[in-house]
Design a protein around this motif. Structure first.
Motif, short mmCIF file in Angstrom:
data_model
loop_
_atom_site.label_atom_id
_atom_site.label_comp_id
_atom_site.label_asym_id
_atom_site.label_seq_id
_atom_site.Cartn_x
_atom_site.Cartn_y
_atom_site.Cartn_z
N LEU A 1 -10.01 0.40 -7.61
CA LEU A 1 -11.04 0.95 -8.49
C LEU A 1 -12.42 0.78 -7.86
O LEU A 1 -13.27 1.69 -7.92
CB LEU A 1 -10.97 0.24 -9.85
N PHE A 2 -12.66 -0.38 -7.27
CA PHE A 2 -13.94 -0.65 -6.63
C PHE A 2 -14.16 0.30 -5.45
O PHE A 2 -15.26 0.86 -5.29
CB PHE A 2 -13.97 -2.11 -6.16
N ARG A 3 -13.13 0.51 -4.65
CA ARG A 3 -13.25 1.43 -3.52
C ARG A 3 -13.45 2.87 -3.99
O ARG A 3 -14.26 3.61 -3.43
CB ARG A 3 -12.01 1.34 -2.62
N THR B 1 -16.92 10.06 -10.65
CA THR B 1 -15.66 10.81 -10.55
C THR B 1 -14.57 9.93 -9.95
O THR B 1 -13.43 9.92 -10.43
CB THR B 1 -15.85 12.08 -9.70
N GLY B 2 -14.92 9.18 -8.91
CA GLY B 2 -13.94 8.29 -8.30
C GLY B 2 -13.46 7.24 -9.28
O GLY B 2 -12.25 6.95 -9.37
N TYR B 3 -14.38 6.65 -10.03
CA TYR B 3 -14.03 5.62 -11.00
C TYR B 3 -13.12 6.20 -12.09
O TYR B 3 -12.07 5.63 -12.40
CB TYR B 3 -15.29 5.04 -11.62
N ASN C 1 -4.48 4.92 -13.64
CA ASN C 1 -3.98 3.59 -14.00
C ASN C 1 -4.31 3.23 -15.45
O ASN C 1 -4.47 2.06 -15.79
CB ASN C 1 -4.59 2.55 -13.05
N ARG C 2 -4.38 4.25 -16.29
CA ARG C 2 -4.81 4.04 -17.68
C ARG C 2 -3.87 3.11 -18.46
O ARG C 2 -4.33 2.37 -19.34
CB ARG C 2 -4.96 5.37 -18.40
N MET D 1 -14.30 -8.41 -12.39
CA MET D 1 -14.15 -7.02 -11.98
C MET D 1 -15.38 -6.21 -12.34
O MET D 1 -15.93 -5.49 -11.51
CB MET D 1 -12.91 -6.41 -12.65
N ARG D 2 -15.86 -6.33 -13.58
CA ARG D 2 -17.02 -5.55 -14.02
C ARG D 2 -18.29 -6.02 -13.32
O ARG D 2 -19.13 -5.21 -12.93
CB ARG D 2 -17.16 -5.60 -15.54
N ASN D 3 -18.44 -7.34 -13.11
CA ASN D 3 -19.64 -7.84 -12.45
C ASN D 3 -19.72 -7.40 -11.00
O ASN D 3 -20.82 -7.23 -10.46
CB ASN D 3 -19.70 -9.36 -12.56
#
Length: 205
Positions: free
Chosen positions: A71-73, A95-97, A104-105, A128-130
């Motif tokens: 997700l980060f990439r 869009t990538g996110y 992966n919902r 993850m969010r930070n």
């Protein structure tokens, strides 16, 4: 200790178990999922499952291990540079996110549930969010000289907008069966990008 396979057969079995776990967690949720349910889904004995994973928490941790990095990439792989074309760079990132979140919902929906009942996954979600927030804050400061937004340190605005995208993805895709109509990824990305762009660059694209 769970078995770490070092043979082709062992790795295939582990992959099969993770695929079964994904189906069970998506169907039953984090709280409702059981090791016996995963073993049944995989067509394997419960004892065999425990050779690979020590408990449900270990199994779910393995399932989500790669999702965060992917997700980060996905949200950082932009062709346009934000200092040259901020709207397009933001659009590509969003869009990538959203694309990876959609793919992966089921895992992301289960992670939200797990984070509410298990400190281990609450910490995982928080980190993850930070990681996303810290990266974008740094980019705005170093590449766009944006330090403050309406008198507030830029990180606060980044955090608020990141929460908006995360919750939008959860509502649109992790809970898509509750939507009156599907939200196409392209449309969703444009919606959140317009808001991001106005917040940091002052006008609409």
């Amino acid at each position: 200790m769970p078995h770490q396979p070092n043979t082709t057969k062992g790795r295939r079995t582990r992959t099969k178990l993770l695929e079964a776990a994904r189906s069970v967690f998506a169907r039953d949720g984090y709280v409702g999922a059981t090791m016996s349910g995963v073993a049944t889904e995989a067509g394997m004995s419960l004892g065999g499952l425990y050779r690979y994973f020590s408990d449900k928490e270990d199994l779910f941790a393995a399932l989500i291990a790669d999702t965060h990095d992917d997700l980060f990439r996905a949200s950082g792989a932009t062709e346009h540079r934000i200092e040259d074309d901020p709207y397009q760079a933001l659009l590509e990132a969003n869009t990538g996110y959203l694309t990876h979140y959609y793919d992966n919902r089921d895992i992301m929906r289960t992670l939200v549930e797990a984070a509410n009942v298990d400190p281990r996954f609450r910490d995982f979600w928080w980190q993850m969010r930070n990681r996303h927030i810290d990266r974008f804050t740094t980019v705005l400061k170093l590449k766009c000289a944006v330090e403050v937004v309406d008198g507030v340190d830029v990180r606060g605005t980044v955090e608020a907008l990141a929460c908006m995208v995360e919750q939008s993805a959860y509502v649109w895709y992790a809970q898509e069966e509750m939507q009156r109509a599907p939200m196409p990824i392209e449309e969703g990305a444009n919606i959140v990008t317009r808001i991001w762009h106005r917040a940091f660059f002052g006008d609409d694209h």
